[in-house]
Write a protein that holds these residues in place. Structure first.
Motif, PDB file in Angstrom:
ATOM      1  N   GLN A 130      36.667  45.433  36.963  1.00  7.09           N
ATOM      2  CA  GLN A 130      35.388  44.764  37.170  1.00  7.09           C
ATOM      3  C   GLN A 130      35.624  43.264  37.288  1.00  7.09           C
ATOM      4  OE1 GLN A 130      32.130  46.442  37.333  1.00  7.09           O
ATOM      5  NE2 GLN A 130      31.911  44.502  38.382  1.00  7.09           N
ATOM      6  N   PRO A 131      35.993  42.793  38.494  1.00  5.44           N
ATOM      7  CA  PRO A 131      36.250  41.362  38.652  1.00  5.44           C
ATOM      8  C   PRO A 131      34.977  40.528  38.513  1.00  5.44           C
ATOM      9  CG  PRO A 131      36.354  42.477  40.772  1.00  5.44           C
ATOM     10  CD  PRO A 131      36.160  43.538  39.730  1.00  5.44           C
ATOM     11  N   GLU A 132      35.180  39.273  38.174  1.00  4.34           N
ATOM     12  CA  GLU A 132      34.073  38.314  38.110  1.00  4.34           C
ATOM     13  C   GLU A 132      33.434  38.228  39.491  1.00  4.34           C
ATOM     14  OE1 GLU A 132      32.952  36.411  35.408  1.00  4.34           O
ATOM     15  OE2 GLU A 132      34.267  37.752  34.287  1.00  4.34           O
ATOM     16  N   ILE A 133      32.119  38.032  39.535  1.00  3.15           N
ATOM     17  CA  ILE A 133      31.449  37.951  40.838  1.00  3.15           C
ATOM     18  C   ILE A 133      31.434  36.538  41.396  1.00  3.15           C
ATOM     19  CG2 ILE A 133      30.047  39.988  40.517  1.00  3.15           C
ATOM     20  CD1 ILE A 133      27.689  38.092  39.913  1.00  3.15           C
ATOM     21  N   ALA A 189      32.911  53.021  36.829  1.00  8.17           N
ATOM     22  CA  ALA A 189      34.020  52.275  37.423  1.00  8.17           C
ATOM     23  C   ALA A 189      35.209  53.225  37.559  1.00  8.17           C
ATOM     24  CB  ALA A 189      34.376  51.074  36.560  1.00  8.17           C
ATOM     25  N   LYS A 190      35.582  53.494  38.782  1.00 10.29           N
ATOM     26  CA  LYS A 190      36.694  54.407  39.066  1.00 10.29           C
ATOM     27  C   LYS A 190      38.019  53.727  38.733  1.00 10.29           C
ATOM     28  CE  LYS A 190      38.514  57.114  42.925  1.00 10.29           C
ATOM     29  NZ  LYS A 190      38.279  57.432  44.351  1.00 10.29           N
ATOM     30  N   PRO A 203      40.060  38.024  43.387  1.00  8.38           N
ATOM     31  CA  PRO A 203      39.156  38.677  42.439  1.00  8.38           C
ATOM     32  C   PRO A 203      39.910  39.018  41.152  1.00  8.38           C
ATOM     33  CG  PRO A 203      38.967  39.674  44.617  1.00  8.38           C
ATOM     34  CD  PRO A 203      40.156  38.762  44.651  1.00  8.38           C
ATOM     35  N   VAL A 204      39.388  38.552  40.017  1.00  8.76           N
ATOM     36  CA  VAL A 204      40.054  38.722  38.727  1.00  8.76           C
ATOM     37  C   VAL A 204      39.025  39.133  37.678  1.00  8.76           C
ATOM     38  CG1 VAL A 204      41.375  37.561  36.898  1.00  8.76           C
ATOM     39  CG2 VAL A 204      41.748  36.932  39.288  1.00  8.76           C
ATOM     40  N   GLU A 205      39.413  40.098  36.871  1.00  2.00           N
ATOM     41  CA  GLU A 205      38.646  40.448  35.680  1.00  2.00           C
ATOM     42  C   GLU A 205      39.205  39.597  34.545  1.00  2.00           C
ATOM     43  OE1 GLU A 205      37.997  44.306  32.761  1.00  2.00           O
ATOM     44  OE2 GLU A 205      38.423  44.635  34.883  1.00  2.00           O
ATOM     45  N   VAL A 206      38.346  38.870  33.879  1.00  3.09           N
ATOM     46  CA  VAL A 206      38.773  37.926  32.854  1.00  3.09           C
ATOM     47  C   VAL A 206      38.251  38.380  31.494  1.00  3.09           C
ATOM     48  CG1 VAL A 206      38.643  35.523  32.074  1.00  3.09           C
ATOM     49  CG2 VAL A 206      38.680  36.039  34.528  1.00  3.09           C
ATOM     50  N   THR A 207      39.164  38.489  30.537  1.00  2.00           N
ATOM     51  CA  THR A 207      38.773  38.754  29.157  1.00  2.00           C
ATOM     52  C   THR A 207      39.544  37.781  28.270  1.00  2.00           C
ATOM     53  OG1 THR A 207      40.487  40.334  28.503  1.00  2.00           O
ATOM     54  CG2 THR A 207      38.590  41.223  29.729  1.00  2.00           C
ATOM     55  N   GLN A 208      39.253  37.814  27.004  1.00  2.96           N
ATOM     56  CA  GLN A 208      39.945  36.950  26.050  1.00  2.96           C
ATOM     57  C   GLN A 208      41.418  37.308  25.932  1.00  2.96           C
ATOM     58  OE1 GLN A 208      37.865  36.526  22.332  1.00  2.96           O
ATOM     59  NE2 GLN A 208      39.747  36.182  21.204  1.00  2.96           N
ATOM     60  N   ALA A 241      31.832  57.824  40.953  1.00  2.00           N
ATOM     61  CA  ALA A 241      32.949  56.962  40.561  1.00  2.00           C
ATOM     62  C   ALA A 241      33.283  56.074  41.748  1.00  2.00           C
ATOM     63  CB  ALA A 241      34.148  57.813  40.157  1.00  2.00           C
ATOM     64  N   LEU A 242      33.125  54.767  41.585  1.00  2.00           N
ATOM     65  CA  LEU A 242      33.336  53.809  42.668  1.00  2.00           C
ATOM     66  C   LEU A 242      34.350  52.750  42.255  1.00  2.00           C
ATOM     67  CD1 LEU A 242      29.590  53.218  43.655  1.00  2.00           C
ATOM     68  CD2 LEU A 242      31.210  54.787  44.748  1.00  2.00           C
ATOM     69  N   THR A 243      35.182  52.322  43.201  1.00  2.00           N
ATOM     70  CA  THR A 243      36.126  51.236  42.959  1.00  2.00           C
ATOM     71  C   THR A 243      35.371  49.910  42.891  1.00  2.00           C
ATOM     72  OG1 THR A 243      36.514  50.798  45.298  1.00  2.00           O
ATOM     73  CG2 THR A 243      37.944  52.469  44.245  1.00  2.00           C
ATOM     74  N   ALA A 244      36.066  48.874  42.478  1.00  2.00           N
ATOM     75  CA  ALA A 244      35.450  47.541  42.404  1.00  2.00           C
ATOM     76  C   ALA A 244      34.915  47.120  43.766  1.00  2.00           C
ATOM     77  CB  ALA A 244      36.461  46.519  41.885  1.00  2.00           C
ATOM     78  N   GLU A 245      35.685  47.357  44.817  1.00  2.00           N
ATOM     79  CA  GLU A 245      35.221  46.989  46.157  1.00  2.00           C
ATOM     80  C   GLU A 245      33.988  47.799  46.554  1.00  2.00           C
ATOM     81  OE1 GLU A 245      36.473  47.217  50.835  1.00  2.00           O
ATOM     82  OE2 GLU A 245      38.054  47.430  49.340  1.00  2.00           O
ATOM     83  N   GLU A 246      33.998  49.083  46.287  1.00  2.00           N
ATOM     84  CA  GLU A 246      32.849  49.922  46.635  1.00  2.00           C
ATOM     85  C   GLU A 246      31.598  49.507  45.877  1.00  2.00           C
ATOM     86  OE1 GLU A 246      35.194  54.080  47.748  1.00  2.00           O
ATOM     87  OE2 GLU A 246      34.694  53.653  45.654  1.00  2.00           O
ATOM     88  N   ARG A 247      31.759  48.982  44.664  1.00  2.00           N
ATOM     89  CA  ARG A 247      30.599  48.557  43.873  1.00  2.00           C
ATOM     90  C   ARG A 247      30.012  47.240  44.362  1.00  2.00           C
ATOM     91  NH1 ARG A 247      34.180  49.900  39.913  1.00  2.00           N
ATOM     92  NH2 ARG A 247      34.109  47.820  39.006  1.00  2.00           N
TER      93      ARG A 247
END
Length: 143
Positions: A133-136, A70-71, A98-103, A21-27
């Motif tokens: 899971q932010p956009e890369i 995803a932790k 860093p932003v995760e974008v959905t509809q 289990a990893l955070t967004a930063e760790e991934r």
């Protein structure tokens, strides 16, 4: 010690030896040392590798397969009408956040200044503990 050097796409049919289990930063780290209860794990992935929920990592000899999950981590969940959500995404993008974008929502790391800005724009902001899971980014890297 386990050295994981290869990333494979998600595949539920493959048996795994371990789940990480990893955070967004760790991934986003391609070189990383992790300590589990039983093992020391080294990530030695190609530079710029970004891991996603469900990805598989393998040792060079394929003797070990690890599933990445995803932790859950503290996030702000932003909701609004479509136009207001677009405006919020625009303003966050101008700040290289860093932003995760959905509809239906935006998700970002907690920040009181950004929260105040988002609320001033007319969004609803809630704190939560969820996978992130932010956009890369358009050029393949995180800021």
């Amino acid at each position: 010690m386990i050295a994981l050097t290869q990333r494979q796409p998600p595949n539920a049919a493959i048996a795994v030896s371990l789940t990480l289990a990893l955070t967004a930063e760790e991934r986003t780290r391609s070189r990383y040392r992790l300590e589990t209860e039983d093992e020391t794990i080294f990530l030695r992935l190609p530079r710029g590798t970004v891991l996603y929920d469900g990805d598989l990592l393998q040792a060079e000899d394929a003797s070990v397969v690890v599933r990445v999950i995803a932790k859950p981590e503290p996030v702000l969940v932003v909701t609004a009408t479509p136009v207001v959500l677009l405006k919020a995404a625009y303003h966050l993008g101008n700040r290289h956040v860093p932003v995760e974008v959905t509809q239906d929502y935006l998700r970002l790391s907690p920040d009181p200044v950004l929260r105040a800005m988002l609320e001033q724009l007319g969004t609803q902001v809630q704190e939560a503990l969820l996978p992130f899971q932010p956009e890369i980014g358009a050029y393949g890297h995180n800021h």
